[in-house]
Motif scaffolding. Structure first.
Motif, PDB file in Angstrom:
ATOM      1  N   ASP A 233      40.841  35.844  39.130  1.00 57.66           N
ATOM      2  CA  ASP A 233      40.557  36.263  37.755  1.00 57.66           C
ATOM      3  C   ASP A 233      41.825  36.386  36.923  1.00 57.66           C
ATOM      4  O   ASP A 233      41.852  37.086  35.910  1.00 57.66           O
ATOM      5  CB  ASP A 233      39.814  37.600  37.747  1.00 57.66           C
ATOM      6  N   GLU A 234      42.882  35.685  37.312  1.00 53.14           N
ATOM      7  CA  GLU A 234      44.155  35.781  36.614  1.00 53.14           C
ATOM      8  C   GLU A 234      44.598  34.421  36.065  1.00 53.14           C
ATOM      9  O   GLU A 234      44.151  33.374  36.530  1.00 53.14           O
ATOM     10  CB  GLU A 234      45.246  36.326  37.540  1.00 53.14           C
ATOM     11  N   ILE A 235      45.481  34.489  35.071  1.00 52.96           N
ATOM     12  CA  ILE A 235      46.133  33.298  34.550  1.00 52.96           C
ATOM     13  C   ILE A 235      47.635  33.428  34.792  1.00 52.96           C
ATOM     14  O   ILE A 235      48.180  34.534  34.774  1.00 52.96           O
ATOM     15  CB  ILE A 235      45.855  33.088  33.046  1.00 52.96           C
ATOM     16  N   LEU A 236      48.292  32.318  35.050  1.00 55.24           N
ATOM     17  CA  LEU A 236      49.749  32.302  35.172  1.00 55.24           C
ATOM     18  C   LEU A 236      50.313  31.884  33.825  1.00 55.24           C
ATOM     19  O   LEU A 236      49.997  30.798  33.319  1.00 55.24           O
ATOM     20  CB  LEU A 236      50.200  31.336  36.258  1.00 55.24           C
ATOM     21  N   VAL A 237      51.109  32.747  33.245  1.00 55.34           N
ATOM     22  CA  VAL A 237      51.664  32.494  31.915  1.00 55.34           C
ATOM     23  C   VAL A 237      53.135  32.127  32.021  1.00 55.34           C
ATOM     24  O   VAL A 237      53.929  32.860  32.640  1.00 55.34           O
ATOM     25  CB  VAL A 237      51.499  33.729  31.008  1.00 55.34           C
ATOM     26  N   GLN A 238      53.496  30.989  31.474  1.00 51.94           N
ATOM     27  CA  GLN A 238      54.903  30.653  31.318  1.00 51.94           C
ATOM     28  C   GLN A 238      55.413  31.437  30.118  1.00 51.94           C
ATOM     29  O   GLN A 238      54.927  31.262  28.993  1.00 51.94           O
ATOM     30  CB  GLN A 238      55.104  29.155  31.101  1.00 51.94           C
TER      31      GLN A 238
ATOM     32  N   VAL B  79      48.750  37.275  34.772  1.00 56.22           N
ATOM     33  CA  VAL B  79      48.076  38.153  33.811  1.00 56.22           C
ATOM     34  C   VAL B  79      46.573  38.133  34.066  1.00 56.22           C
ATOM     35  O   VAL B  79      45.960  37.064  34.031  1.00 56.22           O
ATOM     36  CB  VAL B  79      48.352  37.693  32.359  1.00 56.22           C
ATOM     37  N   PRO B  80      45.956  39.286  34.310  1.00 54.80           N
ATOM     38  CA  PRO B  80      44.497  39.309  34.439  1.00 54.80           C
ATOM     39  C   PRO B  80      43.838  38.778  33.171  1.00 54.80           C
ATOM     40  O   PRO B  80      44.274  39.103  32.052  1.00 54.80           O
ATOM     41  CB  PRO B  80      44.183  40.791  34.653  1.00 54.80           C
ATOM     42  N   GLU B  81      42.801  37.975  33.326  1.00 56.05           N
ATOM     43  CA  GLU B  81      42.130  37.386  32.164  1.00 56.05           C
ATOM     44  C   GLU B  81      41.674  38.443  31.176  1.00 56.05           C
ATOM     45  O   GLU B  81      41.751  38.248  29.960  1.00 56.05           O
ATOM     46  CB  GLU B  81      40.929  36.553  32.639  1.00 56.05           C
TER      47      GLU B  81
END
Length: 333
Positions: A28-33, A105-107
């Motif tokens: 349920d997470e996104i990897l943010v650059q 970052v959690p969605e």
């Protein structure tokens, strides 16, 4: 990847650059650059150990709470974002930091970057935006025509909270130095007290709400300007039992916080005023609403200085001087 970390708690602890593993994301997470990180006073406070009983980090830990960047990877359960989306978020109180090349970052705590802002401007918003939103709209339920006192109006919280309060139809009083009077007036402040010349508690009267943003005895002094049944929402303490209960803290900490807040609660009760301590929480839905208000032109970011990533330690030191007008931001890309 490169990150700015602290290895132990303490007032003399200095941040260090380190190569750390790129974070793995959950479903349920996104990897943010990371393109930019907005700094907040709590970033310095955390590494000193002040919130050690409340905020849990595995050391060494990455510094930073606010982030704006681009989605580089998504978890299998993510539905709102795709790779390449521009987003912003706060990861405060999530046992991770944002001053790094990438952050997981959690969605639920992320939102699309406001279209009208660049990444530096967007990174300046999450902590101050969410804090102001949760204090004014959730906790105090500030209504049109009411009066709110927001001290330190030229600071990071102050510059945003003044604009949000005006957007909500309130009348705003604030304090600032002589040099910043025009700035806070341009943001919408109706009553401005130059703290170098006057004491706010002798000038202001008839307020419905106080947003406690400054340490020392200003919280107690602000009782004098409130109407009966007014409310103080403090961001700087003292911490209270309600906060301890909400975080399921142990009996000892509940007792400690009870003793810490006993005086202000007694004084508030005497004047028929409510006192409340607020600890901000990440919230993507609220950031989306805030972004809409920003894109509509009702709120603008106020940024003092922008530092490069290799100057992040200097940026934290500058923030600690307390002289920033608005926000301090670190640009990575």
């Amino acid at each position: 990847m490169k990150a700015l970390i602290f290895k132990r708690y303490g007032k003399s602890t200095q941040p260090e650059y380190a190569d750390v593993p790129r974070p793995a994301i959950g479903p349920d997470e996104i990897l943010v650059q990371v393109h930019a990180v907005g700094l907040n006073p709590v970033d310095n406070i955390i590494r000193k150990g002040t919130f050690k009983p409340v905020l849990k980090f595995d050391l060494p830990a990455t510094i930073g709470s606010d982030v704006a960047g681009v989605v580089a990877e998504i978890g299998r359960s993510v539905t709102r974002f795709k790779v390449g989306d521009a987003v912003y978020a706060s990861v405060f109180d999530l046992s991770r930091g944002s001053l790094a090349d990438y952050v997981a970052v959690p969605e639920r705590v992320a939102a699309f970057k406001p279209a009208s802002l660049d990444f530096v401007e967007a990174a300046s918003i999450p902590m101050v935006g969410l804090t102001s939103w949760q204090a004014l709209k959730e906790r105090a339920r500030l209504a049109p025509g009411q009066k709110i006192f927001i001290p330190a109006g030229s600071g990071g919280i102050g510059t945003f909270a003044i604009q949000l309060a005006k957007h909500m139809g309130a009348k705003v009083g604030t304090t600032t130095s002589t040099a910043n009077v025009d700035l806070v007036k341009s943001l919408g402040a109706d009553e401005v007290v130059d703290y170098k010349r006057q004491d706010f508690e002798t000038v202001l009267r008839g307020y419905d709400m106080v947003l406690g943003t400054t340490r020392g005895d200003s919280i107690e002094k602000s009782l004098q300007i409130l109407k009966p049944r007014g409310i103080i929402v403090s961001l700087v303490g003292p911490l209270d039992v309600a906060f301890a209960r909400a975080r399921h803290l142990n009996f000892v900490l509940r007792l400690v916080f009870s003793l810490m807040s006993r005086k202000i609660l007694r004084l508030a009760k005497k004047r028929d005023v409510r006192y409340s301590f607020l600890f901000v929480r990440p919230d993507g839905e609220q950031l989306a609403e805030i972004g809409g208000i920003i894109d509509a032109g009702s709120i603008r970011p106020v940024i003092d200085k922008v530092f490069a990533f290799d100057q992040a330690r200097e940026a934290l030191a500058y923030l600690e001087t307390g002289r920033a007008k608005g926000k301090v931001v670190v640009r990575l890309i």
